[in-house]
Design a protein around this motif. Sequence first.
Motif, PDB file in Angstrom:
ATOM      1  N   ASN A 121     -13.195   9.978 -16.717  1.00 10.70           N
ATOM      2  CA  ASN A 121     -12.688  11.347 -16.590  1.00 10.70           C
ATOM      3  C   ASN A 121     -12.792  11.887 -15.169  1.00 10.70           C
ATOM      4  OD1 ASN A 121     -11.996  11.705 -19.333  1.00 10.70           O
ATOM      5  ND2 ASN A 121     -14.143  12.067 -19.849  1.00 10.70           N
ATOM      6  N   VAL A 122     -13.185  11.031 -14.241  1.00 16.47           N
ATOM      7  CA  VAL A 122     -13.326  11.427 -12.842  1.00 16.47           C
ATOM      8  C   VAL A 122     -12.365  10.601 -11.994  1.00 16.47           C
ATOM      9  CG1 VAL A 122     -14.910  11.587 -10.878  1.00 16.47           C
ATOM     10  CG2 VAL A 122     -15.747  12.014 -13.197  1.00 16.47           C
ATOM     11  N   ALA A 123     -11.667  11.233 -11.067  1.00 18.58           N
ATOM     12  CA  ALA A 123     -10.803  10.511 -10.134  1.00 18.58           C
ATOM     13  C   ALA A 123     -11.639  10.097  -8.924  1.00 18.58           C
ATOM     14  CB  ALA A 123      -9.636  11.380  -9.701  1.00 18.58           C
ATOM     15  N   ILE A 124     -11.813   8.790  -8.748  1.00 18.12           N
ATOM     16  CA  ILE A 124     -12.568   8.246  -7.614  1.00 18.12           C
ATOM     17  C   ILE A 124     -11.599   7.360  -6.849  1.00 18.12           C
ATOM     18  CG2 ILE A 124     -14.666   7.040  -6.886  1.00 18.12           C
ATOM     19  CD1 ILE A 124     -15.640   7.452  -9.847  1.00 18.12           C
ATOM     20  N   VAL A 125     -11.157   7.816  -5.696  1.00 13.94           N
ATOM     21  CA  VAL A 125     -10.018   7.217  -5.005  1.00 13.94           C
ATOM     22  C   VAL A 125     -10.432   6.647  -3.656  1.00 13.94           C
ATOM     23  CG1 VAL A 125      -7.682   7.642  -4.148  1.00 13.94           C
ATOM     24  CG2 VAL A 125      -8.521   8.897  -6.142  1.00 13.94           C
ATOM     25  N   TYR A 126      -9.978   5.443  -3.382  1.00 11.88           N
ATOM     26  CA  TYR A 126     -10.230   4.796  -2.099  1.00 11.88           C
ATOM     27  C   TYR A 126      -9.230   5.301  -1.066  1.00 11.88           C
ATOM     28  CZ  TYR A 126     -10.410   0.997   1.386  1.00 11.88           C
ATOM     29  OH  TYR A 126     -10.512   0.272   2.545  1.00 11.88           O
ATOM     30  N   ALA A 127      -9.707   5.623   0.137  1.00 14.58           N
ATOM     31  CA  ALA A 127      -8.847   6.015   1.250  1.00 14.58           C
ATOM     32  C   ALA A 127      -8.829   4.870   2.259  1.00 14.58           C
ATOM     33  CB  ALA A 127      -9.348   7.297   1.904  1.00 14.58           C
ATOM     34  N   ASP A 128      -7.663   4.318   2.500  1.00 17.37           N
ATOM     35  CA  ASP A 128      -7.512   3.098   3.291  1.00 17.37           C
ATOM     36  C   ASP A 128      -7.363   3.413   4.776  1.00 17.37           C
ATOM     37  OD1 ASP A 128      -7.042   0.578   4.230  1.00 17.37           O
ATOM     38  OD2 ASP A 128      -5.435   0.104   2.814  1.00 17.37           O
ATOM     39  N   TYR A 129      -8.503   3.698   5.428  1.00 13.83           N
ATOM     40  CA  TYR A 129      -8.492   3.935   6.874  1.00 13.83           C
ATOM     41  C   TYR A 129      -7.927   2.727   7.619  1.00 13.83           C
ATOM     42  CZ  TYR A 129     -11.477   8.179   7.146  1.00 13.83           C
ATOM     43  OH  TYR A 129     -11.976   9.454   7.076  1.00 13.83           O
ATOM     44  N   TYR A 130      -8.256   1.543   7.137  1.00 10.57           N
ATOM     45  CA  TYR A 130      -7.867   0.313   7.834  1.00 10.57           C
ATOM     46  C   TYR A 130      -6.346   0.224   7.978  1.00 10.57           C
ATOM     47  CZ  TYR A 130      -7.941  -4.636   9.171  1.00 10.57           C
ATOM     48  OH  TYR A 130      -7.797  -5.810   9.854  1.00 10.57           O
ATOM     49  N   SER A 131      -5.650   0.279   6.862  1.00 11.89           N
ATOM     50  CA  SER A 131      -4.191   0.144   6.899  1.00 11.89           C
ATOM     51  C   SER A 131      -3.534   1.296   7.644  1.00 11.89           C
ATOM     52  CB  SER A 131      -3.637   0.053   5.475  1.00 11.89           C
ATOM     53  OG  SER A 131      -4.103  -1.117   4.832  1.00 11.89           O
ATOM     54  N   ALA A 132      -4.122   2.494   7.524  1.00 11.98           N
ATOM     55  CA  ALA A 132      -3.534   3.659   8.192  1.00 11.98           C
ATOM     56  C   ALA A 132      -3.543   3.494   9.707  1.00 11.98           C
ATOM     57  CB  ALA A 132      -4.283   4.927   7.786  1.00 11.98           C
ATOM     58  N   LEU A 133      -4.680   3.077  10.275  1.00 11.32           N
ATOM     59  CA  LEU A 133      -4.733   2.912  11.728  1.00 11.32           C
ATOM     60  C   LEU A 133      -3.883   1.733  12.179  1.00 11.32           C
ATOM     61  CD1 LEU A 133      -5.764   3.861  14.427  1.00 11.32           C
ATOM     62  CD2 LEU A 133      -7.827   2.484  14.089  1.00 11.32           C
ATOM     63  N   ILE A 134      -3.858   0.652  11.409  1.00 11.45           N
ATOM     64  CA  ILE A 134      -2.992  -0.484  11.754  1.00 11.45           C
ATOM     65  C   ILE A 134      -1.536  -0.032  11.805  1.00 11.45           C
ATOM     66  CG2 ILE A 134      -2.044  -2.657  10.910  1.00 11.45           C
ATOM     67  CD1 ILE A 134      -4.726  -3.064  12.200  1.00 11.45           C
ATOM     68  N   TRP A 135      -1.135   0.788  10.838  1.00 11.80           N
ATOM     69  CA  TRP A 135       0.245   1.288  10.821  1.00 11.80           C
ATOM     70  C   TRP A 135       0.534   2.141  12.045  1.00 11.80           C
ATOM     71  CZ3 TRP A 135       3.165   5.630  11.090  1.00 11.80           C
ATOM     72  CH2 TRP A 135       4.492   5.537  10.657  1.00 11.80           C
ATOM     73  N   VAL A 136      -0.395   3.002  12.399  1.00 10.13           N
ATOM     74  CA  VAL A 136      -0.197   3.870  13.552  1.00 10.13           C
ATOM     75  C   VAL A 136      -0.086   3.048  14.838  1.00 10.13           C
ATOM     76  CG1 VAL A 136      -1.271   5.655  14.985  1.00 10.13           C
ATOM     77  CG2 VAL A 136      -1.263   5.894  12.498  1.00 10.13           C
ATOM     78  N   ILE A 137      -0.950   2.054  14.998  1.00  7.12           N
ATOM     79  CA  ILE A 137      -0.890   1.201  16.195  1.00  7.12           C
ATOM     80  C   ILE A 137       0.432   0.433  16.223  1.00  7.12           C
ATOM     81  CG2 ILE A 137      -1.902  -0.818  17.321  1.00  7.12           C
ATOM     82  CD1 ILE A 137      -4.640   0.137  16.301  1.00  7.12           C
ATOM     83  N   THR A 138       0.823  -0.137  15.086  1.00  4.59           N
ATOM     84  CA  THR A 138       2.055  -0.924  15.019  1.00  4.59           C
ATOM     85  C   THR A 138       3.278  -0.084  15.323  1.00  4.59           C
ATOM     86  OG1 THR A 138       1.039  -2.359  13.340  1.00  4.59           O
ATOM     87  CG2 THR A 138       3.440  -2.417  13.531  1.00  4.59           C
TER      88      THR A 138
END
Length: 406
Positions: free
Chosen positions: A299-316
């Motif tokens: 009953n709880v939303a526990i969500v992963y935030a993907d810092y890794y992919s986000a910064l890779i996308w920004v650099i790319t």
Amino acid sequence: MRHLLFHLFMHYFLLSTLSCTSATTSITTNSLRPFLRNKGTLNLPTQFEAIYQFGDSLNDNGNFIRQLPGGPKSAVARLPYGETLKRPTGRASDGLIMVDYIAMNFQLPPLIPYLANGSNFTHGVNFAVFGATATGGIGANSLASQLDWFKSHLKATYSSPAGTYSIFDQLVGFLGVVTLSIKEKLQKSLVMMGEIGGNDFNGPFYQGKTIPELTPLIPIVVQTIKDAVEEVISLGANNIVVPGNFPIGCVPLYLVNFATNDTSKYDELQCLKDYNDFSKLYNQQLIQAIQQLQQEHPNVAIVYADYYSALIWVITNSPQLGIEPGCAKKACCGTGSNPYNYDGHKFCGSPGVSVCPDPTKRISWDGVHMTQQGNKCVANLLVKQFAPKLQKNHVHIPRRKPIKIN
């Protein structure tokens, strides 16, 4: 010399006594208003009344500069930190940081740092502190200490006043257990559990520890974060975001201090593969812990935030984002005879260290932290990723047995 780098880094930021004027400036919503016009945000329907942020310097917006004795004299308490905001605020950037944009996306004002005594914390609190670790391995600003702040804030702010709730709720409030008012507030709030844990590895790496030596530390850090998530759930939180770590092999600090002539050690983005693989391993174990927590708390939303992919996308995609060609991994505020404009002995804010003319054309601010532009790009990607996975506030949460707040 590597084993000295971390000590030098912390010494400069924590104990700097240069003769520059320090400033522990208070930032209010009104003073930030000119900088909060962000056409790139999602402007999601208001889903939360408040955000509670835990973490380290990536999201500290003023706690560390209020901590004596070193905070008010630290580099982040002085220009050029905060130059885009026209004054230093305690943010490790030229301007706004990720938590500012996350709040903005949910149409909430900037969070107030916990140590800004006497402030209005209606819309949440920022507990993040520069240099904080998950396990308490270095310094006093561990995740456990931030959880203590969190519980103290809840007890002081949301204990049920007499006559509002039943005699039972008034009694458990007096005894220091979770009252209905605390649960109701948290069920309308978003908890950002980090990023926290990166410094548990940064320090040992710069003290000379190797990747094989630090790999056994990963499950310990992950378990500490998992326990913290369990604790905020027991207090009533039902929307929790748990960020992973950045691709540290793309960070100027790592690229300079662990540079090698072995071209096989670099990937297609010219980041250090071994250190990025370490981040991936950590993130994989954190995801597994989140999945286990989700099974235990459906009953709880526990969500992963993907810092890794986000910064890779920004650099790319840096050219399309207006980043200066060849500067996707080059610090704006720094110096050094290397492609990254970073020197581990002369940090941003040191005499003779220059600042690039336009921070919006760089992702890295000081070789460790991001510019406002970098923070904005990464934060907006993160919100697009995790926001749809959060629950709506009308989800019914069964009443739990009161939990003691230590």
